[in-house]
Design an enzyme around this catalytic site. Structure first.
Site, PDB file in Angstrom:
ATOM      1  N   ASP A  32       0.856  -1.198   0.000  1.00 45.16           N
ATOM      2  CA  ASP A  32       0.000   0.000   0.000  1.00 45.16           C
ATOM      3  C   ASP A  32       0.890   1.247   0.000  1.00 45.16           C
ATOM      4  OD1 ASP A  32      -3.245   0.212   1.168  1.00 45.16           O
ATOM      5  OD2 ASP A  32      -2.068   2.028   0.834  1.00 45.16           O
ATOM      6  N   GLY A  37      -5.169   4.479   2.234  1.00 44.09           N
ATOM      7  CA  GLY A  37      -5.099   3.434   3.256  1.00 44.09           C
ATOM      8  C   GLY A  37      -4.365   3.980   4.472  1.00 44.09           C
ATOM      9  N   LYS A  91      -3.574   6.274 -13.320  1.00 45.28           N
ATOM     10  CA  LYS A  91      -2.295   5.534 -13.289  1.00 45.28           C
ATOM     11  C   LYS A  91      -2.422   4.249 -12.464  1.00 45.28           C
ATOM     12  CE  LYS A  91       0.844   9.421 -13.940  1.00 45.28           C
ATOM     13  NZ  LYS A  91       1.772  10.342 -13.274  1.00 45.28           N
ATOM     14  N   LYS A 105       1.821 -13.043 -13.507  1.00 47.28           N
ATOM     15  CA  LYS A 105       2.302 -13.885 -14.610  1.00 47.28           C
ATOM     16  C   LYS A 105       3.668 -14.483 -14.264  1.00 47.28           C
ATOM     17  CE  LYS A 105       3.898 -13.453 -19.308  1.00 47.28           C
ATOM     18  NZ  LYS A 105       4.312 -12.483 -20.310  1.00 47.28           N
ATOM     19  N   TYR A 145     -12.142   7.271 -12.812  1.00 42.47           N
ATOM     20  CA  TYR A 145     -12.238   6.032 -12.035  1.00 42.47           C
ATOM     21  C   TYR A 145     -12.869   4.930 -12.886  1.00 42.47           C
ATOM     22  CZ  TYR A 145     -13.424   2.798  -8.255  1.00 42.47           C
ATOM     23  OH  TYR A 145     -13.533   1.691  -7.452  1.00 42.47           O
ATOM     24  N   LYS A 149     -11.045   1.466 -14.354  1.00 45.13           N
ATOM     25  CA  LYS A 149     -11.477   0.108 -14.003  1.00 45.13           C
ATOM     26  C   LYS A 149     -11.887  -0.676 -15.246  1.00 45.13           C
ATOM     27  CE  LYS A 149     -11.156  -0.094  -9.417  1.00 45.13           C
ATOM     28  NZ  LYS A 149     -10.313  -1.074  -8.720  1.00 45.13           N
ATOM     29  N   GLN A 162      -4.424 -13.986 -23.913  1.00 43.10           N
ATOM     30  CA  GLN A 162      -3.224 -14.031 -24.749  1.00 43.10           C
ATOM     31  C   GLN A 162      -2.047 -14.674 -24.036  1.00 43.10           C
ATOM     32  OE1 GLN A 162      -1.901 -10.221 -26.418  1.00 43.10           O
ATOM     33  NE2 GLN A 162       0.083 -11.190 -26.721  1.00 43.10           N
ATOM     34  N   THR A 175     -20.137  -0.969  -0.650  1.00 42.25           N
ATOM     35  CA  THR A 175     -19.846  -1.777   0.539  1.00 42.25           C
ATOM     36  C   THR A 175     -19.531  -0.853   1.708  1.00 42.25           C
ATOM     37  OG1 THR A 175     -18.981  -3.510  -0.886  1.00 42.25           O
ATOM     38  CG2 THR A 175     -18.360  -3.636   1.420  1.00 42.25           C
TER      39      THR A 175
END
Ligand code: UDP
Length: 312
Positions: A32, A37, A91, A105, A145, A149, A162, A175
């Site tokens: 974080d 946070g 970003k 990956k 935003y 997303k 791919q 939430t």
């Protein structure tokens, strides 16, 4: 013992996820940048299997140990934060998701993207199933935003199709619960904070817009079930119980026993008029169902603040 990395792990949802994963015996790396946070959210997680890494996901991530899961939650999820830091929002959604996917990956880990009901924008289909493509204004204030997303979802599916990365995408609906920041700016923490301080409750617009509110424990249970399933396509996780914002304010006033008055302020640009998850897929694929209704969830949220909900 599986090892999970949680980006945004010191945030509201991230810290609850870290806690739940530790409870399942995972080793947890919590990453974080502490922009939204806070260390206070994770200070109780003193566990041998818990490591905090102070890092911004929009910079490359280097982890030396092996990983089984990469949970990518890092984002500026509250409108006041992404309106304050629009480029940072873009970003985090683009470079940040790229770095988190690249890490998954490299480690051959299952990648889990925390996406959002905001991909549906101001929806013209109600309730929203995962097959709905959405109604988003790309150049409006929320676009920084929503489009971040949407891009993150596209990138995740491309890495899966791919590059063969094992990926999951959850679309999280509104939430709430313990550990939301007092100054988070969203409806539940604003109303609870205002009611407890006996200050006016600020409703934007006329309060007829709707949202469907999921208690955090239900949500985290759904997230982990999805992460542990083999599913690759997006799954909505949220509570279908739908309320107008005025009803939410009235519930908070009743439960706190507050004498706060309601005041009406301007509706933010592109504020969605309705929102309710269609959770058929979550029910069928995961056997998941929310269990905590709004009233009970608000009581638990108040109790976490040391307040006894009024008996009214
Ligand atoms: N809202 C409100 N007063 C507040 C904060 C939010 O009326 O003090 C409204 C907001 O305009 C929106 C709804 O509550 O219609 C939910 O807003 P929130 O920021 O919680 O989440 P989101 O818009 O991202 O669903």
């Amino acid at each position: 013992m599986p090892t999970s990395l949680v980006t945004g792990g010191a945030g509201f949802l991230g810290s609850h996820l870290c806690e739940a994963l530790l409870g399942k015996g995972h080793r947890v790396l919590c990453l974080d940048n502490l922009e939204t946070g806070s260390l206070a959210n994770i200070e109780h997680l003193r566990d041998d299997g818990f490591v905090f890494l102070h890092h911004d996901v929009s910079e490359a991530i280097r982890i030396d140990e092996s990983l089984d899961f990469v949970y990518h939650l890092a984002a500026l999820a509250s409108p006041i934060d992404y309106l304050r830091l629009p480029l940072h929002s873009l970003k985090t959604g683009s470079y940040g998701t790229h770095h988190a996917l690249g890490l998954a990956k490299w480690k051959r880990a299952r990648f889990f993207l925390a996406s959002t009901s905001e991909v549906y924008g101001d929806p013209e289909v109600h309730p929203q199933p995962e097959t709905y493509w959405g109604n988003v204004n790309p150049i409006g204030p929320r676009g920084v935003y929503d489009e971040a997303k949407r891009y993150a979802e596209a990138l995740t599916m491309a890495y899966h199709r791919q590059q063969g990365v094992d990926t999951a995408v959850v679309r999280i609906f509104n939430t709430y619960g313990p550990r939301m920041r007092e100054n988070d700016g969203r409806a539940v923490p604003n109303f609870v904070g205002q009611a407890l301080a006996e200050k006016p409750i600020t409703i934007y617009g006329d309060g007829s817009q709707t949202r469907s509110f999921c208690y955090v424990d239900d949500l985290i249970r759904g997230l982990i079930l999805l992460a542990e399933s083999g599913e690759h396509l997006p799954v909505n996780i949220g509570n279908p119980g739908e309320f107008t914002i005025l009803e939410l304010a009235e519930n908070v006033i009743r439960l706190t026993g507050s004498s706060s008055q309601i005041v009406y302020e301007a509706l933010p640009v592109d504020d969605p008029q309705v929102r309710q998850p269609d959770i058929t897929r979550a029910r069928q694929l995961l056997g998941w169902e929310p269990e905590i209704a709004l009233d009970e969830g608000l009581r638990r949220t108040l109790a976490s603040l040391g307040r006894d909900p009024a008996r009214a």
